[in-house]
Scaffold this motif. Structure first.
Motif, PDB file in Angstrom:
ATOM      1  N   ILE A 100      50.783  80.035  16.670  1.00 48.15           N
ATOM      2  CA  ILE A 100      49.923  79.983  15.417  1.00 48.15           C
ATOM      3  C   ILE A 100      50.725  80.220  14.153  1.00 48.15           C
ATOM      4  O   ILE A 100      50.606  79.492  13.174  1.00 48.15           O
ATOM      5  CB  ILE A 100      48.956  81.090  15.380  1.00 48.15           C
ATOM      6  CG1 ILE A 100      47.894  80.930  16.277  1.00 48.15           C
ATOM      7  CG2 ILE A 100      48.305  81.239  14.100  1.00 48.15           C
ATOM      8  CD1 ILE A 100      47.088  82.062  16.700  1.00 48.15           C
ATOM      9  N   GLU A 101      51.748  80.892  14.150  1.00 50.52           N
ATOM     10  CA  GLU A 101      52.654  81.339  12.959  1.00 50.52           C
ATOM     11  C   GLU A 101      53.588  79.824  12.625  1.00 50.52           C
ATOM     12  O   GLU A 101      53.764  79.639  11.513  1.00 50.52           O
ATOM     13  CB  GLU A 101      53.828  82.259  13.454  1.00 50.52           C
ATOM     14  CG  GLU A 101      53.123  83.717  13.385  1.00 50.52           C
ATOM     15  CD  GLU A 101      54.071  84.731  13.845  1.00 50.52           C
ATOM     16  OE1 GLU A 101      55.380  84.506  13.959  1.00 50.52           O
ATOM     17  OE2 GLU A 101      53.660  85.870  14.190  1.00 50.52           O
ATOM     18  N   GLU A 102      53.710  79.021  13.712  1.00 50.40           N
ATOM     19  CA  GLU A 102      54.620  77.846  13.640  1.00 50.40           C
ATOM     20  C   GLU A 102      53.643  76.623  13.406  1.00 50.40           C
ATOM     21  O   GLU A 102      54.224  75.605  13.442  1.00 50.40           O
ATOM     22  CB  GLU A 102      55.522  77.663  14.942  1.00 50.40           C
ATOM     23  CG  GLU A 102      56.345  78.734  15.071  1.00 50.40           C
ATOM     24  CD  GLU A 102      57.815  78.893  13.981  1.00 50.40           C
ATOM     25  OE1 GLU A 102      57.946  77.545  13.375  1.00 50.40           O
ATOM     26  OE2 GLU A 102      58.101  79.723  13.291  1.00 50.40           O
ATOM     27  N   ASP A 103      52.359  76.938  13.158  1.00 49.77           N
ATOM     28  CA  ASP A 103      51.518  75.799  12.829  1.00 49.77           C
ATOM     29  C   ASP A 103      51.592  74.823  14.112  1.00 49.77           C
ATOM     30  O   ASP A 103      51.318  73.584  14.147  1.00 49.77           O
ATOM     31  CB  ASP A 103      51.627  75.204  11.687  1.00 49.77           C
ATOM     32  CG  ASP A 103      51.404  75.817  10.560  1.00 49.77           C
ATOM     33  OD1 ASP A 103      50.278  76.912  10.416  1.00 49.77           O
ATOM     34  OD2 ASP A 103      51.913  75.885   9.467  1.00 49.77           O
ATOM     35  N   LYS A 104      51.758  75.133  15.318  1.00 47.04           N
ATOM     36  CA  LYS A 104      51.635  74.372  16.426  1.00 47.04           C
ATOM     37  C   LYS A 104      50.480  74.364  17.303  1.00 47.04           C
ATOM     38  O   LYS A 104      50.332  73.637  18.028  1.00 47.04           O
ATOM     39  CB  LYS A 104      52.700  74.772  17.651  1.00 47.04           C
ATOM     40  CG  LYS A 104      54.106  75.089  17.233  1.00 47.04           C
ATOM     41  CD  LYS A 104      54.694  73.814  16.746  1.00 47.04           C
ATOM     42  CE  LYS A 104      56.195  73.798  16.407  1.00 47.04           C
ATOM     43  NZ  LYS A 104      56.776  72.559  16.012  1.00 47.04           N
ATOM     44  N   SER A 106      45.978  74.958  16.075  1.00 48.53           N
ATOM     45  CA  SER A 106      45.013  75.252  15.071  1.00 48.53           C
ATOM     46  C   SER A 106      44.190  76.233  15.520  1.00 48.53           C
ATOM     47  O   SER A 106      43.872  76.595  16.346  1.00 48.53           O
ATOM     48  CB  SER A 106      44.236  73.933  14.467  1.00 48.53           C
ATOM     49  OG  SER A 106      43.576  73.565  15.613  1.00 48.53           O
ATOM     50  N   VAL A 107      43.466  76.918  14.620  1.00 49.01           N
ATOM     51  CA  VAL A 107      42.141  77.738  14.658  1.00 49.01           C
ATOM     52  C   VAL A 107      41.174  77.183  15.382  1.00 49.01           C
ATOM     53  O   VAL A 107      40.715  77.709  16.435  1.00 49.01           O
ATOM     54  CB  VAL A 107      41.688  78.313  13.381  1.00 49.01           C
ATOM     55  CG1 VAL A 107      40.427  79.150  13.539  1.00 49.01           C
ATOM     56  CG2 VAL A 107      42.783  79.004  12.463  1.00 49.01           C
ATOM     57  N   GLU A 109      41.648  74.492  17.713  1.00 50.61           N
ATOM     58  CA  GLU A 109      42.212  74.488  19.014  1.00 50.61           C
ATOM     59  C   GLU A 109      42.089  75.834  19.641  1.00 50.61           C
ATOM     60  O   GLU A 109      41.524  75.938  20.781  1.00 50.61           O
ATOM     61  CB  GLU A 109      43.603  73.925  18.987  1.00 50.61           C
ATOM     62  CG  GLU A 109      43.722  72.303  18.616  1.00 50.61           C
ATOM     63  CD  GLU A 109      45.212  71.969  18.350  1.00 50.61           C
ATOM     64  OE1 GLU A 109      45.403  70.809  18.603  1.00 50.61           O
ATOM     65  OE2 GLU A 109      46.031  72.751  17.612  1.00 50.61           O
ATOM     66  N   LEU A 110      42.356  77.009  19.099  1.00 55.10           N
ATOM     67  CA  LEU A 110      42.265  78.306  19.698  1.00 55.10           C
ATOM     68  C   LEU A 110      40.934  78.583  20.171  1.00 55.10           C
ATOM     69  O   LEU A 110      40.605  79.059  21.090  1.00 55.10           O
ATOM     70  CB  LEU A 110      42.875  79.210  18.635  1.00 55.10           C
ATOM     71  CG  LEU A 110      43.124  80.657  19.212  1.00 55.10           C
ATOM     72  CD1 LEU A 110      43.872  80.628  20.440  1.00 55.10           C
ATOM     73  CD2 LEU A 110      43.802  81.430  18.047  1.00 55.10           C
ATOM     74  N   GLU A 111      39.966  78.249  19.154  1.00 59.38           N
ATOM     75  CA  GLU A 111      38.401  78.371  19.213  1.00 59.38           C
ATOM     76  C   GLU A 111      38.142  77.843  20.395  1.00 59.38           C
ATOM     77  O   GLU A 111      37.387  78.236  21.290  1.00 59.38           O
ATOM     78  CB  GLU A 111      37.617  78.038  18.129  1.00 59.38           C
ATOM     79  CG  GLU A 111      37.877  79.134  16.940  1.00 59.38           C
ATOM     80  CD  GLU A 111      37.278  78.856  15.644  1.00 59.38           C
ATOM     81  OE1 GLU A 111      36.996  77.659  15.395  1.00 59.38           O
ATOM     82  OE2 GLU A 111      37.085  79.583  14.679  1.00 59.38           O
ATOM     83  N   GLU A 112      38.488  76.477  20.514  1.00 56.31           N
ATOM     84  CA  GLU A 112      38.342  75.690  21.684  1.00 56.31           C
ATOM     85  C   GLU A 112      38.737  76.352  23.059  1.00 56.31           C
ATOM     86  O   GLU A 112      38.006  76.017  24.191  1.00 56.31           O
ATOM     87  CB  GLU A 112      38.880  74.220  21.585  1.00 56.31           C
ATOM     88  CG  GLU A 112      38.502  73.318  22.771  1.00 56.31           C
ATOM     89  CD  GLU A 112      39.220  71.870  22.517  1.00 56.31           C
ATOM     90  OE1 GLU A 112      39.536  71.128  23.508  1.00 56.31           O
ATOM     91  OE2 GLU A 112      39.522  71.299  21.361  1.00 56.31           O
ATOM     92  N   LEU A 113      39.985  76.760  23.065  1.00 53.37           N
ATOM     93  CA  LEU A 113      40.381  77.427  24.185  1.00 53.37           C
ATOM     94  C   LEU A 113      39.556  78.559  24.773  1.00 53.37           C
ATOM     95  O   LEU A 113      39.441  78.927  25.837  1.00 53.37           O
ATOM     96  CB  LEU A 113      41.929  77.817  23.983  1.00 53.37           C
ATOM     97  CG  LEU A 113      42.993  76.726  24.074  1.00 53.37           C
ATOM     98  CD1 LEU A 113      44.258  77.304  23.627  1.00 53.37           C
ATOM     99  CD2 LEU A 113      42.897  75.988  25.434  1.00 53.37           C
TER     100      LEU A 113
END
Length: 120
Positions: A100-104, A106-107, A109-113
């Protein structure tokens, strides 16, 4: 048990086995672009990979046909586990935070996971 990391050349060789399955050394050699490595070089690398547990063999007369002893997915998971242990204090939470810190990631994508995990 930690998975041994492959060298670049070993990983290139394993890619051939993962893509094509069981092969004789002469068949592996045909998959390389010119200038092709020497037969003995590939043969030595295959035997090294067998010693490391990545490749197995079956006997055909006086020659061996080699096959991948682990899948590419098993190797990937093992390498990822080693990285998490070595560089992130065995914390997958730290891995996600770093992504997340390295912008690798996105929010979104994280929500999808998170949705995928919740639906399992």
């Amino acid at each position: 048990m930690t998975m041994q990391k492959l060298t670049n050349k070993e990983e290139e060789l394993m890619q051939h086995f993962w893509q094509h399955g069981a092969m004789f050394v002469k068949d592996v050699l045909l998959l390389y672009d010119d200038p092709k490595p020497h037969f003995n070089t590939i043969s030595t690398m295959v035997r090294t990979l067998e010693t490391k547990g990545f490749i197995g063999h079956e006997v055909f007369g006086n020659t061996y046909r080699y096959f991948p002893a682990i899948s590419q997915q098993q190797y990937s998971k093992g390498v990822l586990g080693n990285v998490v242990t070595r560089y992130f204090e065995n914390s997958y939470k730290q891995v996600v935070s770093a992504l997340i810190e390295e912008d690798k990631i996105s929010v979104e994508e994280l929500e999808e996971l998170i949705r995928k995990v919740n639906n399992q």
